[in-house]
Design a protein around this motif. Structure first.
Motif, PDB file in Angstrom:
ATOM      1  N   ALA A  94       0.811  -1.217   0.000  1.00  0.00           N
ATOM      2  CA  ALA A  94       0.000   0.000   0.000  1.00  0.00           C
ATOM      3  C   ALA A  94       0.847   1.271   0.000  1.00  0.00           C
ATOM      4  O   ALA A  94       0.318   2.370  -0.062  1.00  0.00           O
ATOM      5  N   VAL A  95       2.163   1.126   0.053  1.00  0.00           N
ATOM      6  CA  VAL A  95       3.052   2.288   0.114  1.00  0.00           C
ATOM      7  C   VAL A  95       3.330   2.781  -1.306  1.00  0.00           C
ATOM      8  O   VAL A  95       3.811   2.037  -2.153  1.00  0.00           O
ATOM      9  N   LEU A  96       3.028   4.060  -1.551  1.00  0.00           N
ATOM     10  CA  LEU A  96       3.226   4.659  -2.869  1.00  0.00           C
ATOM     11  C   LEU A  96       4.548   5.397  -2.979  1.00  0.00           C
ATOM     12  O   LEU A  96       5.119   5.499  -4.062  1.00  0.00           O
ATOM     13  N   SER A  97       5.028   5.953  -1.867  1.00  0.00           N
ATOM     14  CA  SER A  97       6.329   6.631  -1.846  1.00  0.00           C
ATOM     15  C   SER A  97       6.774   6.758  -0.404  1.00  0.00           C
ATOM     16  O   SER A  97       5.965   6.649   0.526  1.00  0.00           O
ATOM     17  N   ILE A  98       8.075   6.975  -0.226  1.00  0.00           N
ATOM     18  CA  ILE A  98       8.621   7.212   1.113  1.00  0.00           C
ATOM     19  C   ILE A  98       9.625   8.346   1.063  1.00  0.00           C
ATOM     20  O   ILE A  98      10.244   8.619   0.034  1.00  0.00           O
ATOM     21  N   ASP A  99       9.759   9.009   2.200  1.00  0.00           N
ATOM     22  CA  ASP A  99      10.843   9.960   2.433  1.00  0.00           C
ATOM     23  C   ASP A  99      11.798   9.271   3.382  1.00  0.00           C
ATOM     24  O   ASP A  99      11.445   8.983   4.530  1.00  0.00           O
ATOM     25  N   LEU A 100      12.994   8.972   2.897  1.00  0.00           N
ATOM     26  CA  LEU A 100      13.981   8.212   3.652  1.00  0.00           C
ATOM     27  C   LEU A 100      15.162   9.109   3.984  1.00  0.00           C
ATOM     28  O   LEU A 100      15.727   9.759   3.104  1.00  0.00           O
ATOM     29  N   VAL A 101      15.528   9.125   5.271  1.00  0.00           N
ATOM     30  CA  VAL A 101      16.725   9.848   5.709  1.00  0.00           C
ATOM     31  C   VAL A 101      17.829   8.807   5.871  1.00  0.00           C
ATOM     32  O   VAL A 101      17.735   7.918   6.713  1.00  0.00           O
ATOM     33  N   THR A 102      18.851   8.900   5.026  1.00  0.00           N
ATOM     34  CA  THR A 102      19.951   7.946   5.050  1.00  0.00           C
ATOM     35  C   THR A 102      20.986   8.353   6.102  1.00  0.00           C
ATOM     36  O   THR A 102      20.976   9.487   6.580  1.00  0.00           O
ATOM     37  N   PRO A 103      21.869   7.438   6.484  1.00  0.00           N
ATOM     38  CA  PRO A 103      22.837   7.730   7.553  1.00  0.00           C
ATOM     39  C   PRO A 103      23.707   8.961   7.325  1.00  0.00           C
ATOM     40  O   PRO A 103      24.190   9.559   8.282  1.00  0.00           O
ATOM     41  N   ASP A 104      23.877   9.383   6.075  1.00  0.00           N
ATOM     42  CA  ASP A 104      24.673  10.593   5.822  1.00  0.00           C
ATOM     43  C   ASP A 104      23.861  11.873   6.019  1.00  0.00           C
ATOM     44  O   ASP A 104      24.358  12.971   5.812  1.00  0.00           O
ATOM     45  N   GLY A 105      22.585  11.737   6.424  1.00  0.00           N
ATOM     46  CA  GLY A 105      21.723  12.889   6.678  1.00  0.00           C
ATOM     47  C   GLY A 105      20.941  13.365   5.469  1.00  0.00           C
ATOM     48  O   GLY A 105      20.194  14.341   5.566  1.00  0.00           O
ATOM     49  N   LEU A 121      11.497  -0.973   2.123  1.00  0.00           N
ATOM     50  CA  LEU A 121      10.278  -1.647   2.547  1.00  0.00           C
ATOM     51  C   LEU A 121      10.648  -3.047   3.015  1.00  0.00           C
ATOM     52  O   LEU A 121      11.282  -3.801   2.273  1.00  0.00           O
ATOM     53  N   ALA A 122      10.289  -3.382   4.231  1.00  0.00           N
ATOM     54  CA  ALA A 122      10.652  -4.655   4.863  1.00  0.00           C
ATOM     55  C   ALA A 122      12.162  -4.768   5.042  1.00  0.00           C
ATOM     56  O   ALA A 122      12.683  -5.859   5.196  1.00  0.00           O
ATOM     57  N   GLY A 123      12.865  -3.636   5.060  1.00  0.00           N
ATOM     58  CA  GLY A 123      14.321  -3.627   5.183  1.00  0.00           C
ATOM     59  C   GLY A 123      14.830  -3.452   6.598  1.00  0.00           C
ATOM     60  O   GLY A 123      16.025  -3.312   6.814  1.00  0.00           O
ATOM     61  N   ARG A 124      13.909  -3.419   7.581  1.00  0.00           N
ATOM     62  CA  ARG A 124      14.246  -3.354   9.002  1.00  0.00           C
ATOM     63  C   ARG A 124      15.078  -2.123   9.371  1.00  0.00           C
ATOM     64  O   ARG A 124      15.878  -2.151  10.295  1.00  0.00           O
ATOM     65  N   GLY A 125      14.932  -1.033   8.625  1.00  0.00           N
ATOM     66  CA  GLY A 125      15.617   0.210   8.948  1.00  0.00           C
ATOM     67  C   GLY A 125      17.092   0.230   8.627  1.00  0.00           C
ATOM     68  O   GLY A 125      17.803   1.134   9.055  1.00  0.00           O
ATOM     69  N   GLN A 126      17.562  -0.725   7.857  1.00  0.00           N
ATOM     70  CA  GLN A 126      18.999  -0.816   7.595  1.00  0.00           C
ATOM     71  C   GLN A 126      19.528   0.280   6.677  1.00  0.00           C
ATOM     72  O   GLN A 126      20.712   0.594   6.729  1.00  0.00           O
ATOM     73  N   LEU A 127      18.669   0.859   5.839  1.00  0.00           N
ATOM     74  CA  LEU A 127      19.126   1.893   4.910  1.00  0.00           C
ATOM     75  C   LEU A 127      18.889   3.301   5.411  1.00  0.00           C
ATOM     76  O   LEU A 127      19.358   4.258   4.819  1.00  0.00           O
ATOM     77  N   GLY A 128      18.142   3.434   6.501  1.00  0.00           N
ATOM     78  CA  GLY A 128      17.869   4.749   7.053  1.00  0.00           C
ATOM     79  C   GLY A 128      16.518   4.790   7.732  1.00  0.00           C
ATOM     80  O   GLY A 128      15.845   3.776   7.890  1.00  0.00           O
ATOM     81  N   ALA A 129      16.141   5.984   8.136  1.00  0.00           N
ATOM     82  CA  ALA A 129      14.875   6.204   8.841  1.00  0.00           C
ATOM     83  C   ALA A 129      13.810   6.645   7.852  1.00  0.00           C
ATOM     84  O   ALA A 129      14.032   7.566   7.058  1.00  0.00           O
ATOM     85  N   ILE A 130      12.663   5.973   7.910  1.00  0.00           N
ATOM     86  CA  ILE A 130      11.545   6.368   7.063  1.00  0.00           C
ATOM     87  C   ILE A 130      10.811   7.498   7.776  1.00  0.00           C
ATOM     88  O   ILE A 130      10.159   7.290   8.791  1.00  0.00           O
ATOM     89  N   ALA A 131      10.974   8.699   7.247  1.00  0.00           N
ATOM     90  CA  ALA A 131      10.401   9.885   7.880  1.00  0.00           C
ATOM     91  C   ALA A 131       8.939  10.085   7.510  1.00  0.00           C
ATOM     92  O   ALA A 131       8.157  10.585   8.329  1.00  0.00           O
ATOM     93  N   ALA A 132       8.544   9.706   6.297  1.00  0.00           N
ATOM     94  CA  ALA A 132       7.156   9.902   5.854  1.00  0.00           C
ATOM     95  C   ALA A 132       6.815   8.895   4.768  1.00  0.00           C
ATOM     96  O   ALA A 132       7.691   8.338   4.114  1.00  0.00           O
ATOM     97  N   PHE A 133       5.507   8.665   4.616  1.00  0.00           N
ATOM     98  CA  PHE A 133       4.956   7.724   3.640  1.00  0.00           C
ATOM     99  C   PHE A 133       3.789   8.356   2.918  1.00  0.00           C
ATOM    100  O   PHE A 133       3.042   9.116   3.514  1.00  0.00           O
ATOM    101  N   THR A 134       3.580   7.942   1.695  1.00  0.00           N
ATOM    102  CA  THR A 134       2.286   8.132   1.049  1.00  0.00           C
ATOM    103  C   THR A 134       1.693   6.742   0.901  1.00  0.00           C
ATOM    104  O   THR A 134       2.335   5.840   0.352  1.00  0.00           O
TER     105      THR A 134
END
Length: 153
Positions: A94-105, A121-134
């Motif tokens: 159901a996720v159409l887009s995400i705003d992802l904050v990666t470790p480099d900011g 998606l289903a990545g357990r936060g390994q690539l960064g913090a999901i700040a927002a979703f559509t």
């Protein structure tokens, strides 16, 4: 580690000798488009808060986890089984887009087909913090159906 509501299945929100980044205050509705059945929310929003917002309009999330007090980002970060998985797939569908904050900011707005989207998606936060979703939504309220099946032995 990232933590929203601290409802992980295996203690992932705890870290000895490390840093916990609390994302629980990211709880706002950023944009709501009932005509397109889409809503953009911050990742720390709980399913309960999203449901409360949508129910006022006769809408619901495409899928709803059984733990209403878990965050949307946390649930989608682990895949997310839900009440409609048998119809629509995991909550990630159901996720159409995400705003992802990666470790480099850096902030990345990504969607289907882009590697950061697909692997977050289903990545357990390994690539960064999901700040927002559509997310996609559905018209219609939640309902519960119960079937009682008995066997003679």
């Amino acid at each position: 580690v990232f933590r929203g509501a601290a409802h992980s299945s295996g203690g992932q929100t705890l870290l000895t000798g490390g840093v916990v980044i609390d994302l629980g205050r990211l709880q706002c509705v950023l944009h709501d488009d009932p005509d397109r059945e889409q809503i953009t929310v911050e990742g720390g929003m709980t399913w309960r808060a999203l449901l409360d917002h949508l129910a006022q309009q006769g809408r619901r999330p495409v899928g709803l986890t059984s733990c209403f007090d878990a965050t949307i980002a946390g649930t989608v970060a682990v895949g997310g089984f839900c009440d409609t998985t048998h119809l629509y797939g995991l909550l990630t569908a159901a996720v159409l887009s995400i705003d992802l904050v990666t470790p480099d900011g850096s902030l990345h707005h990504v969607g289907p087909g882009e590697p950061l989207f697909e692997y977050s998606l289903a990545g357990r936060g390994q690539l960064g913090a999901i700040a927002a979703f559509t997310l996609r939504t559905l018209t219609g309220l939640l309902s519960l159906t119960l079937r009682s099946v008995t066997w003679p032995s």
